[in-house]
Design an enzyme around this catalytic site. Structure first.
Site, PDB file in Angstrom:
ATOM      1  CG  ASP A   2      -1.972   1.014   0.704  1.00  0.00           C
ATOM      2  OD1 ASP A   2      -2.489   1.622   0.134  1.00  0.00           O
ATOM      3  OD2 ASP A   2      -2.825   0.970   1.375  1.00  0.00           O
ATOM      4  CG  ASN A  50      -7.047  -3.342  -5.704  1.00  0.00           C
ATOM      5  OD1 ASN A  50      -6.614  -4.212  -4.645  1.00  0.00           O
ATOM      6  ND2 ASN A  50      -7.036  -1.704  -4.427  1.00  0.00           N
ATOM      7  NE  ARG A 176      -7.549   0.159   5.608  1.00  0.00           N
ATOM      8  CZ  ARG A 176      -7.680   1.117   5.253  1.00  0.00           C
ATOM      9  NH1 ARG A 176      -7.365   2.496   6.321  1.00  0.00           N
ATOM     10  NH2 ARG A 176      -7.238   2.018   4.600  1.00  0.00           N
TER      11      ARG A 176
HETATM   12  C1  IPE Z   1      -1.789   0.013  -3.416  1.00  0.00           C
HETATM   13  O1  IPE Z   1      -1.155   1.293  -3.470  1.00  0.00           O
HETATM   14  C2  IPE Z   1      -1.287  -0.946  -4.507  1.00  0.00           C
HETATM   15  C3  IPE Z   1      -2.435  -1.530  -5.183  1.00  0.00           C
HETATM   16  C4  IPE Z   1      -3.531  -1.954  -4.523  1.00  0.00           C
HETATM   17  C5  IPE Z   1      -1.918  -2.564  -6.529  1.00  0.00           C
HETATM   18  P1  IPE Z   1      -2.454   2.418  -4.019  1.00  0.00           P
HETATM   19  O2  IPE Z   1      -2.824   2.045  -5.159  1.00  0.00           O
HETATM   20  O3  IPE Z   1      -3.529   1.963  -2.868  1.00  0.00           O
HETATM   21  O4  IPE Z   1      -1.559   3.713  -2.610  1.00  0.00           O
HETATM   22  P2  IPE Z   1      -2.584   4.630  -2.101  1.00  0.00           P
HETATM   23  O5  IPE Z   1      -3.363   4.241  -1.134  1.00  0.00           O
HETATM   24  O6  IPE Z   1      -3.651   5.063  -2.899  1.00  0.00           O
HETATM   25  O7  IPE Z   1      -1.581   5.505  -1.589  1.00  0.00           O
HETATM   26 MG    MG Z   2      -4.564   1.810  -0.928  1.00  0.00          MG
END
Ligand code: IPE
Ligand code: MG
Length: 222
Positions: A2, A50, A176
Site C-alpha cells: 500500500d 480494487n 487494518r
Molecule cells: C496499492 O497502492 C497498490 C494496489 C492496490 C495495486 P494504492 O494504489 O492503494 O496507494 P494509495 O493507498 O492510494 O497510496
Molecule cells: Mg491504498
C-alpha cells in the site's frame, strides 16, 4: 503493498507511476527475502475491491502485471522462485491468465522461495468459496460434515499447500487487515510501517524482521 498512489502524489506524479515504482520495491523485497532464506513471500497485488477504481487505473495495473511477469519470468526461474497466484483468476484478461499459467507451470518444481501473488483476492470471498466447496462435497456424499475440522477447511483455501504467515508487514501506516488472508493471519505478528510501498527497501525489511524477532509468540499458550 500500500501507498503507491500517495508516493506518486507526493512527487507530483500520476498514480500509475507509483505502481510502476512499486514493482521495483517488490523485486528488491523478493530478492532480499530469498537471500535471507525466508520460505515464502505473499503479497497483496490486487483485491476483489480494487475493481471499483477508475477503469483507466485498473487497465494500467493489468497491463503492468502482464508486462512485469513477461519481463521477469527468466529471472524468477534463475533465482529458483516458485511463483503462484492466489485468488479468483477467471475475470483477469486472457493474455495475463496465459502468462500466469506459464509462470506457475514453469516454476512448479523450483525449490527456492515460494512467491504468492494475491490477485483478485479477497479473504471473505476465499472463505465463502471454501464453505461452498465443502457443502457441495457433503451434498454429493463425498464428505461427512461431522468430519469438517480446521485442517479440512484450510485444505479448501487458495493457500491449501502453504504454511500460515509468521509476519504481516503493513506499509503506508494503515492499521487494518483490509480483507487479506483473514484465516491464515490468525497468529501472525503485525508490523506497521509508515514507509510507502515504493520506498520499501532493505532497511525497511530489516526493521520489520528485527521487530518480529522481538516478539514472544505464544499461540494462545502462556
Ligand atoms: C496499492 O497502492 C497498490 C494496489 C492496490 C495495486 P494504492 O494504489 O492503494 O496507494 P494509495 O493507498 O492510494 O497510496
Ligand atoms: Mg491504498
Amino acid at each position: 503493498m500500500d501507498g503507491n498512489g500517495r508516493w506518486a502524489k507526493a512527487k507530483g506524479l500520476p498514480r500509475t507511476m507509483g505502481h510502476t515504482a512499486g514493482v521495483e520495491a517488490l523485486k528488491t523485497t523478493l530478492h532480499l527475502c530469498s537471500n535471507w532464506g525466508i520460505g515464502a513471500l505473499t503479497v497483496y497485488a490486487f483485491s476483489t475491491e480494487n475493481w471499483s477504481r477508475p477503469s483507466e487505473e485498473v487497465n494500467v495495473l493489468m497491463k503492468l502485471f502482464e508486462r512485469v511477469l513477461k519481463r521477469e519470468l527468466t529471472n524468477l526461474k534463475l533465482e529458483k522462485v516458485k511463483i503462484n497466484f492466489l485468488g479468483d483468476l477467471d475475470p483477469l484478461p486472457n493474455a495475463l491468465k496465459d502468462l500466469i499459467n506459464e509462470s506457475v507451470e514453469s516454476t512448479l518444481n523450483n525449490k527456492g522461495i515460494r512467491f504468492n501473488v494475491c490477485t483478485n483476492y479477497g479473504g471473505r470471498r476465499e472463505l465463502v468459496l471454501a464453505a461452498k466447496k465443502l457443502a457441495e462435497r457433503s451434498v454429493k456424499g463425498e464428505l461427512d460434515p461431522s468430519l469438517i475440522d480446521e485442517n479440512v477447511f484450510a485444505s479448501e483455501l487458495f493457500t491449501a499447500s502453504e504454511v500460515d504467515p509468521d509476519l504481516l508487514i503493513r506499509t503506508s501506516g494503515e492499521k487494518r487487515i483490509s480483507n487479506f488472508l483473514l484465516w491464515q493471519l490468525a497468529y501472525a505478528e503485525i508490523h506497521v510501517t509508515d514507509v510507502l510501498w515504493p520506498d520499501f527497501d532493505a532497511d525497511a525489511l530489516n526493521k520489520a524482521l528485527i521487530d518480529y524477532q522481538s516478539r514472544s509468540r505464544r499461540f494462545g499458550g502462556v
